[in-house]
Design an enzyme around this catalytic site. Sequence first.
Site, mmCIF file in Angstrom:
data_model
loop_
_atom_site.group_PDB
_atom_site.id
_atom_site.type_symbol
_atom_site.label_atom_id
_atom_site.label_comp_id
_atom_site.label_asym_id
_atom_site.label_seq_id
_atom_site.Cartn_x
_atom_site.Cartn_y
_atom_site.Cartn_z
ATOM 1 C CB CYS A 113 -0.910 -0.001 1.214
ATOM 2 S SG CYS A 113 -2.134 -1.277 1.102
ATOM 3 C CG ASP A 114 5.192 3.041 0.856
ATOM 4 O OD1 ASP A 114 5.391 3.956 0.030
ATOM 5 O OD2 ASP A 114 5.655 3.057 2.005
#
Length: 387
Positions: A339-340
């Site tokens: 999710c980065d």
Amino acid sequence: MLRTFKVDKIHAGIVPESTLFKTLRYLDKEQIETPFLLIDKDKVREKASLIGRHIKKSRVFYAVKANPDIEILRYLNKLNMNFEIASEGELEILSSIGVKPSRIISSNPVKSLKFLRIAASYGVHSVSFDSAEEVDKLAEFIPHCNVYVRLSVPNEGSEWPLSKKFGVELDEAAHLLSYARDKGLNPVGVTFHVGSQCTNIYNWNIALDKAKTLWDLATKKGIRLKLLNIGGGYPIRYTKNVIGIEAIEKNVNSLIFERFPRDIEVHIEPGRAVVGDAGIFVTTVIGKAKREDEDWVYLDVGVFNGLMESVGGIKYSYIVESHKQTRPKKQWTVAGPSCDSFDVIDKNVTLPEPHVGSLMLILSSGAYTVSYASEFNGFSIPRTILI
Ligand SMILES: *Cc1c(COP(=O)(O)O)cnc(C)c1O
């Protein structure tokens, strides 16, 4: 399940047909959860026998950090490879497979106290340094060991520069060699690293010039050196063609022959060149999206769990599993699963349309991939499998 892939001419120049063939056969036979890294043993053996062949009186030490997988180390050990390490963890794996200390060196110029203690008790006695503080530590932990000083050399033309963190200039290097002698160590030589994935052959020329100047400075101080450690840096092909190992070594060998004494010993410490182009990452396409004008494809391997070097500028080549309905190639942004937003592997990659759930192969990914991987965001570290 029989899988087919869209292999282009360009891929043939990057990965040998035999490696690709073995990979496809493996994928047809085994059903393993992706992502995982396949390493072609035959390619590793070929590279191991090529490196050092054109430099007289050379010994090759595999830089373990490139890929410390125990099966790779076992295989290299069987091939009589020597090893370069930096930590107690790397030493522990080597000792577990019975590698003798005489075949291990450490070229990390700043070693931890714990590592020094364990390396000393194992019998490692050839190490690099580039500060007076390191000499003091070595005199305490491995008295009388052989030491070689790390010179700083230009890293331009290498894709993964290492020069700023380590290395000293000539006068300081000469001074450190005498300081080491005064402290009871055995100053034997000089080392440098031209930078990893070095595609500029002149980096070695400049480095060897500098090493020769130091050699003479040392002689003036009454220190007779015998070891020239030329570090790593041999490049592999990711996308663009690169200068070959044979050309680099013939050049290095002739410079050594011209300038250094005949009884010199040469050490080479390749990491990337031993395992990099023997590796193929097998990944699955987990999603696609159109964001503004960009087409995004998401894989189950990304910056955090294997492809960290992509943020430093390494551009990989991809082979996409093919499907019945083929659409024209277009440009993709390739991203990892976390999710980065830092987890973007590459942009503007020309690919045939990948399908969600299909496999994607990432070529030349055997070095500095799994060894860099973390479990960030709950994605596990990919397995390495020798084929
Ligand atoms: C990383 C490293 C190597 C290996 O470098 P490659 O570019 O992978 O060949 C060799 N020597 C030292 C001291 C290193 O730190």
